[in-house]
Design a protein around this motif. Structure first.
Motif, short mmCIF file in Angstrom:
data_model
loop_
_atom_site.label_atom_id
_atom_site.label_comp_id
_atom_site.label_asym_id
_atom_site.label_seq_id
_atom_site.Cartn_x
_atom_site.Cartn_y
_atom_site.Cartn_z
N SER A 73 -13.47 4.62 -3.83
CA SER A 73 -13.62 5.81 -2.47
C SER A 73 -13.08 5.46 -1.19
O SER A 73 -12.38 4.64 -1.05
CB SER A 73 -15.03 4.93 -2.22
N LYS A 74 -12.54 7.03 -0.94
CA LYS A 74 -12.08 6.05 0.02
C LYS A 74 -12.30 5.87 1.66
O LYS A 74 -13.02 5.93 2.09
CB LYS A 74 -11.64 8.20 1.07
N MET B 2 -0.64 10.09 11.39
CA MET B 2 -1.44 9.78 10.12
C MET B 2 -1.60 10.31 9.13
O MET B 2 -1.10 10.03 7.38
CB MET B 2 -3.10 8.79 10.49
N LYS B 3 -2.36 11.47 8.89
CA LYS B 3 -1.59 12.30 8.03
C LYS B 3 -1.09 12.67 7.18
O LYS B 3 -0.34 11.99 5.88
CB LYS B 3 -2.82 13.33 7.65
N LYS C 115 -6.03 8.39 -0.37
CA LYS C 115 -6.51 7.53 0.21
C LYS C 115 -7.58 7.56 0.67
O LYS C 115 -8.38 5.90 0.89
CB LYS C 115 -6.36 5.97 -0.26
N TYR C 116 -7.22 8.34 1.81
CA TYR C 116 -7.93 7.60 3.21
C TYR C 116 -8.36 9.12 3.54
O TYR C 116 -7.95 10.67 3.24
CB TYR C 116 -7.54 7.37 3.96
N GLN D 179 0.11 -0.31 6.48
CA GLN D 179 0.43 -1.90 6.20
C GLN D 179 -0.46 -2.54 5.86
O GLN D 179 -0.65 -2.87 4.90
CB GLN D 179 1.92 -1.83 6.82
N ARG D 180 -1.52 -2.21 7.40
CA ARG D 180 -2.46 -3.17 7.15
C ARG D 180 -3.73 -3.09 6.21
O ARG D 180 -4.11 -3.72 5.73
CB ARG D 180 -2.93 -3.35 8.62
N LEU D 181 -3.63 -1.61 6.07
CA LEU D 181 -5.05 -1.58 5.41
C LEU D 181 -4.41 -1.54 3.50
O LEU D 181 -5.65 -1.81 2.98
CB LEU D 181 -4.78 0.27 5.87
N GLU D 182 -3.51 -1.36 3.60
CA GLU D 182 -2.90 -1.99 2.24
C GLU D 182 -2.45 -3.11 1.66
O GLU D 182 -2.68 -3.56 0.91
CB GLU D 182 -1.88 -0.57 2.20
#
Length: 158
Positions: free
Chosen positions: A2-3, A24-25, A36-37, A153-156
């Motif tokens: 899920s996103k 961001m996009k 993914k988002y 970077q933090r999300l990944e």
């Protein structure tokens, strides 16, 4: 998979948060992560509801190939705190306002400030450029580019 859902928030949703959404996009697309988002933006107030982003902000963003296409809307606490995984405010007042409308610890845990993700700039907020000149709009974009890359970077890394 899920996103992950990300909401950027500023006061009126016409300068900083729609710019954060657009940056961001663009960064997600650049890194091949756009699937993914889900990214959106909103304002603490509904004063500009239904309006496009500030024309000056759009002009500065366009020069960097960011297209601010979102339409201003206010935060909808009953929906946004449930739907979004990350709710990111632009300054301390946005964070206080968001904290006051969060109903519980789970909702509070979704909150963070945009500059928390900066890796090159040392600012405690993304300043509102609305009443300033061109340099203010450029600073907003500089900070958002840095913070969006740091956020990705933090999300990944999670």
């Amino acid at each position: 998979m899920s996103k992950k859902n990300i909401l950027f928030v500023c006061l009126g949703n016409i300068c900083r948060s729609p710019s954060a959404e657009a940056v961001m996009k663009a960064k997600l697309k650049e890194f091949g992560l756009e699937k993914k988002y889900y990214v959106d933006s909103a304002g603490i107030t509904g004063f500009h509801e239904g309006e496009p982003a500030d024309n000056r902000m759009r002009q500065h963003a366009n020069r960097r190939n960011y297209h601010l296409t979102s339409i201003s809307r206010p935060v909808n606490a009953s929906v946004d705190f449930e739907w979004f995984d990350y709710i990111i405010g632009m300054d301390d007042q946005n964070m206080r306002d968001l904290s006051h409308i969060a109903k519980n610890e789970s909702e509070l845990s979704k909150l963070s400030k945009m500059t928390d993700y900066c890796t090159n700039y040392v600012h405690d907020s993304v300043p509102d450029p609305y009443y300033g000149g061109a340099s203010g709009f450029e600073l907003v974009l500089d900070l958002l580019e840095d913070a969006c890359e740091g956020l990705i970077q933090r999300l990944e890394d999670e």
